[in-house]
Design a protein around this motif. Structure first.
Motif, PDB file in Angstrom:
ATOM      1  N   ARG A 112      80.040  -7.449 -49.245  1.00  0.00           N
ATOM      2  CA  ARG A 112      80.677  -7.159 -47.963  1.00  0.00           C
ATOM      3  C   ARG A 112      81.916  -6.271 -48.112  1.00  0.00           C
ATOM      4  O   ARG A 112      82.514  -5.881 -47.126  1.00  0.00           O
ATOM      5  N   GLY A 113      82.317  -5.993 -49.341  1.00  0.00           N
ATOM      6  CA  GLY A 113      83.469  -5.132 -49.567  1.00  0.00           C
ATOM      7  C   GLY A 113      84.797  -5.803 -49.279  1.00  0.00           C
ATOM      8  O   GLY A 113      85.784  -5.134 -49.001  1.00  0.00           O
ATOM      9  N   LEU A 114      84.865  -7.131 -49.345  1.00  0.00           N
ATOM     10  CA  LEU A 114      86.131  -7.821 -49.109  1.00  0.00           C
ATOM     11  C   LEU A 114      87.066  -7.597 -50.290  1.00  0.00           C
ATOM     12  O   LEU A 114      86.640  -7.618 -51.446  1.00  0.00           O
ATOM     13  N   HIS A 115      88.307  -7.381 -50.009  1.00  0.00           N
ATOM     14  CA  HIS A 115      89.280  -7.038 -51.045  1.00  0.00           C
ATOM     15  C   HIS A 115      89.467  -8.186 -52.037  1.00  0.00           C
ATOM     16  O   HIS A 115      89.597  -9.349 -51.639  1.00  0.00           O
ATOM     17  N   PRO A 116      89.506  -7.865 -53.328  1.00  0.00           N
ATOM     18  CA  PRO A 116      89.684  -8.902 -54.353  1.00  0.00           C
ATOM     19  C   PRO A 116      90.965  -9.728 -54.189  1.00  0.00           C
ATOM     20  O   PRO A 116      90.979 -10.906 -54.523  1.00  0.00           O
ATOM     21  N   LEU A 117      92.039  -9.115 -53.675  1.00  0.00           N
ATOM     22  CA  LEU A 117      93.270  -9.890 -53.475  1.00  0.00           C
ATOM     23  C   LEU A 117      93.121 -10.917 -52.358  1.00  0.00           C
ATOM     24  O   LEU A 117      93.790 -11.947 -52.366  1.00  0.00           O
ATOM     25  N   LEU A 118      92.240 -10.659 -51.439  1.00  0.00           N
ATOM     26  CA  LEU A 118      91.920 -11.633 -50.398  1.00  0.00           C
ATOM     27  C   LEU A 118      91.041 -12.744 -50.976  1.00  0.00           C
ATOM     28  O   LEU A 118      91.204 -13.920 -50.657  1.00  0.00           O
ATOM     29  N   MET A 119      90.147 -12.360 -51.853  1.00  0.00           N
ATOM     30  CA  MET A 119      89.171 -13.308 -52.375  1.00  0.00           C
ATOM     31  C   MET A 119      89.702 -14.174 -53.514  1.00  0.00           C
ATOM     32  O   MET A 119      89.215 -15.285 -53.716  1.00  0.00           O
ATOM     33  N   ALA A 120      90.682 -13.708 -54.259  1.00  0.00           N
ATOM     34  CA  ALA A 120      91.197 -14.484 -55.397  1.00  0.00           C
ATOM     35  C   ALA A 120      91.651 -15.887 -54.982  1.00  0.00           C
ATOM     36  O   ALA A 120      91.247 -16.870 -55.621  1.00  0.00           O
ATOM     37  N   PRO A 121      92.456 -16.044 -53.914  1.00  0.00           N
ATOM     38  CA  PRO A 121      92.843 -17.403 -53.528  1.00  0.00           C
ATOM     39  C   PRO A 121      91.662 -18.246 -53.047  1.00  0.00           C
ATOM     40  O   PRO A 121      91.625 -19.457 -53.281  1.00  0.00           O
ATOM     41  N   VAL A 122      90.691 -17.609 -52.402  1.00  0.00           N
ATOM     42  CA  VAL A 122      89.514 -18.346 -51.938  1.00  0.00           C
ATOM     43  C   VAL A 122      88.727 -18.863 -53.142  1.00  0.00           C
ATOM     44  O   VAL A 122      88.318 -20.026 -53.177  1.00  0.00           O
ATOM     45  N   LEU A 123      88.537 -18.006 -54.134  1.00  0.00           N
ATOM     46  CA  LEU A 123      87.816 -18.427 -55.337  1.00  0.00           C
ATOM     47  C   LEU A 123      88.592 -19.493 -56.099  1.00  0.00           C
ATOM     48  O   LEU A 123      88.010 -20.450 -56.611  1.00  0.00           O
ATOM     49  N   LEU A 136      90.611 -21.674 -54.807  1.00  0.00           N
ATOM     50  CA  LEU A 136      90.442 -22.908 -54.033  1.00  0.00           C
ATOM     51  C   LEU A 136      89.046 -23.495 -54.251  1.00  0.00           C
ATOM     52  O   LEU A 136      88.880 -24.714 -54.268  1.00  0.00           O
ATOM     53  N   THR A 137      88.061 -22.630 -54.464  1.00  0.00           N
ATOM     54  CA  THR A 137      86.701 -23.105 -54.717  1.00  0.00           C
ATOM     55  C   THR A 137      86.643 -23.905 -56.012  1.00  0.00           C
ATOM     56  O   THR A 137      85.908 -24.891 -56.102  1.00  0.00           O
ATOM     57  N   ILE A 138      87.411 -23.499 -57.004  1.00  0.00           N
ATOM     58  CA  ILE A 138      87.475 -24.259 -58.260  1.00  0.00           C
ATOM     59  C   ILE A 138      87.990 -25.663 -57.981  1.00  0.00           C
ATOM     60  O   ILE A 138      87.476 -26.648 -58.510  1.00  0.00           O
ATOM     61  N   LEU A 139      89.002 -25.755 -57.154  1.00  0.00           N
ATOM     62  CA  LEU A 139      89.674 -27.030 -56.911  1.00  0.00           C
ATOM     63  C   LEU A 139      88.960 -27.903 -55.886  1.00  0.00           C
ATOM     64  O   LEU A 139      88.784 -29.105 -56.107  1.00  0.00           O
ATOM     65  N   LEU A 140      88.575 -27.300 -54.770  1.00  0.00           N
ATOM     66  CA  LEU A 140      88.000 -28.063 -53.653  1.00  0.00           C
ATOM     67  C   LEU A 140      86.973 -27.211 -52.914  1.00  0.00           C
ATOM     68  O   LEU A 140      87.235 -26.690 -51.827  1.00  0.00           O
ATOM     69  N   SER A 141      85.802 -27.081 -53.485  1.00  0.00           N
ATOM     70  CA  SER A 141      84.783 -26.231 -52.853  1.00  0.00           C
ATOM     71  C   SER A 141      84.400 -26.696 -51.445  1.00  0.00           C
ATOM     72  O   SER A 141      84.067 -25.849 -50.612  1.00  0.00           O
ATOM     73  N   PRO A 142      84.444 -28.001 -51.124  1.00  0.00           N
ATOM     74  CA  PRO A 142      84.110 -28.379 -49.747  1.00  0.00           C
ATOM     75  C   PRO A 142      85.115 -27.849 -48.715  1.00  0.00           C
ATOM     76  O   PRO A 142      84.794 -27.800 -47.520  1.00  0.00           O
ATOM     77  N   ILE A 143      86.286 -27.455 -49.137  1.00  0.00           N
ATOM     78  CA  ILE A 143      87.244 -26.815 -48.227  1.00  0.00           C
ATOM     79  C   ILE A 143      87.085 -25.296 -48.299  1.00  0.00           C
ATOM     80  O   ILE A 143      87.123 -24.604 -47.290  1.00  0.00           O
ATOM     81  N   ALA A 144      86.894 -24.771 -49.498  1.00  0.00           N
ATOM     82  CA  ALA A 144      86.816 -23.325 -49.691  1.00  0.00           C
ATOM     83  C   ALA A 144      85.574 -22.717 -49.043  1.00  0.00           C
ATOM     84  O   ALA A 144      85.648 -21.621 -48.486  1.00  0.00           O
ATOM     85  N   LEU A 145      84.441 -23.400 -49.113  1.00  0.00           N
ATOM     86  CA  LEU A 145      83.215 -22.825 -48.562  1.00  0.00           C
ATOM     87  C   LEU A 145      83.325 -22.593 -47.054  1.00  0.00           C
ATOM     88  O   LEU A 145      83.071 -21.471 -46.593  1.00  0.00           O
ATOM     89  N   PRO A 146      83.718 -23.582 -46.245  1.00  0.00           N
ATOM     90  CA  PRO A 146      83.853 -23.271 -44.808  1.00  0.00           C
ATOM     91  C   PRO A 146      84.959 -22.251 -44.529  1.00  0.00           C
ATOM     92  O   PRO A 146      84.847 -21.466 -43.583  1.00  0.00           O
ATOM     93  N   LEU A 147      85.997 -22.253 -45.353  1.00  0.00           N
ATOM     94  CA  LEU A 147      87.044 -21.235 -45.207  1.00  0.00           C
ATOM     95  C   LEU A 147      86.445 -19.846 -45.404  1.00  0.00           C
ATOM     96  O   LEU A 147      86.683 -18.933 -44.611  1.00  0.00           O
TER      97      LEU A 147
END
Length: 154
Positions: free
Chosen positions: A104-115, A117-128
């Protein structure tokens, strides 16, 4: 041995997370993440821990009760097996998020915190992330909008 396997489950997944977060645009990262097999090291740890306990796990997963699960995870081996399963699942979800966000071309700086968070709490990160997908236009890697117009242009 259980403590070592517990630690190994995350250590085996960490290099893949590092690639997706620190070097998301590197062609090697894309090639590595393209394979769902990156979860196999954590799955292997899970199986080493799980197979000897399959008799104890089976009743809990086929007829789950909170009391049964509590009794099962009182065993360090069972808890470590569940942890390795969580690590494998989180990596699988993170891999999908990484690949989808790159497409989708989303910027890596936007995605780094999401990823992260996925390590820590994927049930929160996925809907985010799914919410984030709804708020962004669907651009392909080349920057052209995806959809019918983009398909007819090729």
């Amino acid at each position: 041995m259980t403590e070592t396997l517990f630690t190994l489950s995350f250590v085996a997944a960490a290099p893949f997370w590092a690639l997706m977060i620190v070097a998301p645009a590197w062609r090697v990262t894309r090639a590595v993440a393209a394979s769902p097999l990156i979860v196999l090291p954590a799955v292997a740890v899970n199986l080493v821990l799980l197979l000897p306990l399959l008799g104890a796990f089976w009743p809990v997963v086929t007829r789950p009760t909170l009391a049964g699960l509590q009794a099962l995870v009182a065993s360090p081996e069972a808890l470590a097996a569940l942890w390795a399963q969580i690590i494998a699942w989180d990596l699988f979800v993170g891999r999908w998020i990484y690949l989808d966000s790159r497409e989708r071309g989303l910027h890596p700086l936007l995605m780094a915190p999401v990823l992260f968070l996925t390590i820590l709490l994927s049930p929160i990160a996925l809907p985010l992330y799914l919410g984030l997908r709804l708020t962004t236009r669907n651009y392909g890697v080349a920057g052209a909008p995806r959809g019918d117009k983009a398909r007819t242009m090729t």
